[in-house]
Design an enzyme around this catalytic site. Structure first.
Site, PDB file in Angstrom:
ATOM      1  N   LYS A  92       0.834  -1.197   0.000  1.00 28.64           N
ATOM      2  CA  LYS A  92       0.000   0.000   0.000  1.00 28.64           C
ATOM      3  C   LYS A  92       0.876   1.257   0.000  1.00 28.64           C
ATOM      4  O   LYS A  92       2.091   1.179   0.205  1.00 28.64           O
ATOM      5  CB  LYS A  92      -0.917  -0.028   1.224  1.00 28.64           C
ATOM      6  N   ARG A  95      -0.708 -14.428   3.862  1.00 25.03           N
ATOM      7  CA  ARG A  95      -1.482 -13.830   4.966  1.00 25.03           C
ATOM      8  C   ARG A  95      -0.723 -13.989   6.286  1.00 25.03           C
ATOM      9  O   ARG A  95      -0.715 -13.080   7.109  1.00 25.03           O
ATOM     10  CB  ARG A  95      -2.864 -14.477   5.070  1.00 25.03           C
ATOM     11  N   THR A 113      -4.622  -7.928  10.246  1.00 26.24           N
ATOM     12  CA  THR A 113      -4.995  -6.707   9.533  1.00 26.24           C
ATOM     13  C   THR A 113      -4.773  -5.464  10.395  1.00 26.24           C
ATOM     14  O   THR A 113      -4.409  -4.418   9.890  1.00 26.24           O
ATOM     15  CB  THR A 113      -6.480  -6.779   9.104  1.00 26.24           C
ATOM     16  N   ARG A 149       3.271  -6.536   9.184  1.00 28.13           N
ATOM     17  CA  ARG A 149       2.546  -5.481   9.906  1.00 28.13           C
ATOM     18  C   ARG A 149       3.039  -5.338  11.344  1.00 28.13           C
ATOM     19  O   ARG A 149       3.124  -4.225  11.854  1.00 28.13           O
ATOM     20  CB  ARG A 149       1.049  -5.779   9.872  1.00 28.13           C
ATOM     21  N   ASN A 175      -1.711  -0.081   7.132  1.00 27.19           N
ATOM     22  CA  ASN A 175      -1.253  -1.428   7.495  1.00 27.19           C
ATOM     23  C   ASN A 175      -0.367  -2.089   6.437  1.00 27.19           C
ATOM     24  O   ASN A 175      -0.330  -3.299   6.304  1.00 27.19           O
ATOM     25  CB  ASN A 175      -2.434  -2.327   7.879  1.00 27.19           C
ATOM     26  N   HIS A 189      -1.880  -5.252   1.385  1.00 27.84           N
ATOM     27  CA  HIS A 189      -3.143  -5.969   1.193  1.00 27.84           C
ATOM     28  C   HIS A 189      -2.775  -7.353   0.699  1.00 27.84           C
ATOM     29  O   HIS A 189      -1.895  -7.496  -0.154  1.00 27.84           O
ATOM     30  CB  HIS A 189      -4.024  -5.274   0.149  1.00 27.84           C
TER      31      HIS A 189
END
Length: 196
Positions: free
Chosen positions: A14, A123, A129, A140, A160, A163
């Protein structure tokens, strides 16, 4: 059904991750996991492009509003005073708009990653998240301390870093949305023989 090592997923760095120079570190972590990049690109997405990326169905927007209200309640903040409403649908639309603002604030780096259970592995590498809840050692957890409470009070999206597709079905949709077939370059890594 394909072999688990044929699974592909979509990941996007991001604007906050790009602006902080974390793209190389994120790619390093992916490749160290014996996952391979088969497509890579950078773009400054338009609002329309980002709007098409995120769901806009009423149920998704409502859940976004409910999660935001729950955060306000958890920390004892007054949603009505700060946002002008306690209606989860109106709040969900507000939060979605903040997300679009954030995702168009700078360039993003988009990738397709392939490998054993790529969706779950990416993930896992990304972490929760909510960065404030993400484990140390995750992208993160290591690079962001943002939280929904801080973002809501600032009337902005949570920063964060990345994605990552949640399911193989979502990955298929996002890959098709962000990449053309001729932009995908599959190949054999030299360590594939040793790993598998």
């Amino acid at each position: 059904m394909n072999h688990p090592r044929e699974e592909v997923t979509f990941i996007m760095v991001k604007p906050d991750g790009v602006k902080r120079g974390l793209t190389g570190e994120i790619i390093r972590r992916i490749e160290q996991r014996n996952l391979k990049l088969i497509a890579l690109g950078m773009e400054k997405p338009s609002r329309a492009k980002i709007d098409g990326h995120y769901p806009k169905d009423a149920a998704w927007v409502h859940r976004l509003g409910e999660k935001t209200l729950a955060t306000y309640q958890k920390y004892g903040y007054d949603a009505k005073k700060e946002l002008g409403t306690e209606n989860p649908d109106r709040i969900g639309k507000m939060v979605r708009s903040w997300l679009l603002d954030f995702m168009t604030s700078g360039p993003v780096v988009k990738m397709i990653v392939k490998g054993v259970h790529a969706v779950d592995m990416v993930r896992k590498l990304a972490g929760s998240t909510m960065p404030s809840a993400a484990e140390m050692g995750t992208i993160r957890g290591d690079f962001s301390v943002d939280s929904a409470a801080a973002a809501n009070r600032d009337k902005r999206s949570v920063h964060n870093i990345v994605h990552a597709s949640e399911t193989p079905e979502e990955a298929k949709h996002e890959i098709g949305y962000w990449f053309k077939k001729d932009e995908i370059c599959d190949y054999k890594r030299t360590d594939e023989e040793l790993t598998f």
